[in-house]
Enzyme design. Structure first.
Site, PDB file in Angstrom:
ATOM      1  N   ARG A 280      83.027  40.178  60.981  1.00 43.72           N
ATOM      2  CA  ARG A 280      81.632  40.012  61.442  1.00 43.72           C
ATOM      3  C   ARG A 280      81.594  38.825  62.388  1.00 43.72           C
ATOM      4  NH1 ARG A 280      77.015  37.222  59.273  1.00 43.72           N
ATOM      5  NH2 ARG A 280      75.060  38.390  59.523  1.00 43.72           N
TER       6      ARG A 280
ATOM      7  N   SER B 202      73.379  49.012  56.609  1.00 41.98           N
ATOM      8  CA  SER B 202      72.553  48.113  55.778  1.00 41.98           C
ATOM      9  C   SER B 202      71.203  48.759  55.548  1.00 41.98           C
ATOM     10  CB  SER B 202      72.304  46.788  56.509  1.00 41.98           C
ATOM     11  OG  SER B 202      73.498  46.096  56.687  1.00 41.98           O
TER      12      SER B 202
ATOM     13  N   LYS C 230      72.519  34.230  55.821  1.00 44.27           N
ATOM     14  CA  LYS C 230      71.721  35.071  56.747  1.00 44.27           C
ATOM     15  C   LYS C 230      70.277  34.649  56.548  1.00 44.27           C
ATOM     16  CE  LYS C 230      71.596  39.918  58.238  1.00 44.27           C
ATOM     17  NZ  LYS C 230      70.233  40.376  58.310  1.00 44.27           N
TER      18      LYS C 230
HETATM   19  N1  3NM Z   1      73.741  40.709  55.095  1.00 44.37           N
HETATM   20  P1  3NM Z   1      76.692  35.444  51.367  1.00 44.37           P
HETATM   21  S1  3NM Z   1      72.878  39.140  53.309  1.00 44.37           S
HETATM   22  C1  3NM Z   1      75.680  39.553  56.076  1.00 44.37           C
HETATM   23  O1  3NM Z   1      70.876  41.304  53.120  1.00 44.37           O
HETATM   24  C2  3NM Z   1      74.566  39.628  55.127  1.00 44.37           C
HETATM   25  O2  3NM Z   1      71.810  42.627  54.578  1.00 44.37           O
HETATM   26  C3  3NM Z   1      72.797  40.573  54.179  1.00 44.37           C
HETATM   27  O3  3NM Z   1      76.587  36.242  52.742  1.00 44.37           O
HETATM   28  C4  3NM Z   1      71.742  41.567  53.945  1.00 44.37           C
HETATM   29  O4  3NM Z   1      77.612  36.198  50.505  1.00 44.37           O
HETATM   30  C5  3NM Z   1      74.232  38.669  54.194  1.00 44.37           C
HETATM   31  O5  3NM Z   1      77.270  34.121  51.807  1.00 44.37           O
HETATM   32  C6  3NM Z   1      74.936  37.381  53.959  1.00 44.37           C
HETATM   33  O6  3NM Z   1      75.307  35.304  50.847  1.00 44.37           O
HETATM   34  C7  3NM Z   1      75.939  37.473  52.854  1.00 44.37           C
END
Ligand code: 3NM
Length: 214
Positions: free
Chosen positions: A42, A111, A140
């Site tokens: 990503r 997603s 995010k």
């Molecule tokens: N997408 P971490 S949350 C890339 O909700 C991403 O669609 C998300 O990172 C969504 O594991 C997210 O550090 C971040 O929280 C995930």
């Protein structure tokens, strides 16, 4: 098409913010050695040429360990590096258009944030779904925190694998048990760890207890 469900169990998503002491490639190798079952590359602020150069190296690494590689959002890079999959968000190219570009064999992950979005993604040819954010995340900043019940409903509504994402760590992963997920997608609890291999190994054991393993 082969079943990808077990490949999604511990799904590591990369993020340059955690590189520094170690290169991204070394980080990914440590995560794979620790047991991650899938990698998503990503890159949100890299030009296509640099993204492809990196993707070719990561693809080679994943191939050596027999781990599928997804590319986030960039269809051209996914095609050029012969990725196993492409992952798109709701704001990215719709999955039916992605399918036209990538052909029949590349996996498409989408997603989603609701049953309605999940059903549309399935109709448009998605092979797997990401649902989140499950917990608050600093990774995010525009991700809304959704509910465990919402995750359960999405898993029940579709017959393709669903991966939970967003804020998942060693402490809270247990709350996802019984929802029907195929896996957990994680950035910071893997790549933000001081020992990526150990963090991945520990998360893998925990993930095995929460996923649906039919
Ligand atoms: N997408 P971490 S949350 C890339 O909700 C991403 O669609 C998300 O990172 C969504 O594991 C997210 O550090 C971040 O929280 C995930």
């Amino acid at each position: 098409m082969k079943s990808i469900k077990s490949d999604l169990r511990l799904y590591a998503v990369t993020d340059q913010r955690w590189t520094g002491k170690q290169s991204l490639v070394d980080q990914v190798e440590d995560a794979i050695k620790g047991g991650v079952t899938c990698v998503q590359l990503r890159e949100k602020s890299m030009d296509d040429q640099a993204f492809l150069a990196e993707a070719l190296i990561i693809k080679d690494l994943c191939q050596r360990y027999d781990i599928p590689l997804f590319i986030n959002d960039n269809v051209d890079v996914a095609i050029a590096c012969q990725a196993d999959g492409i992952h798109v968000g709701q704001e990215d190219m719709a999955s039916d258009l992605v399918r036209k570009r990538v052909g029949p064999d590349m996996l498409i992950g989408v997603s989603v944030h609701s049953v309605a979005e999940a059903l549309i993604a399935v109709e448009n040819g998605a092979d797997c779904l990401g649902y989140g954010a499950m917990f608050a995340t600093a990774t995010k900043d525009d991700a809304d925190v959704l509910t465990i019940e919402g995750l359960r409903q999405v898993c029940a509504a579709v017959d393709i694998p669903v991966v939970a994402i967003g804020g998942i760590d060693h402490e809270n992963i247990g709350q996802l048990a019984g929802t029907g997920i195929a896996g957990v997608a994680i950035i910071s609890a893997i790549f933000g760890a001081s020992d990526i291999e150990k963090a991945s190994r520990d998360l893998k054991i925990l993930a095995e207890h929460v996923v649906d393993s039919d």
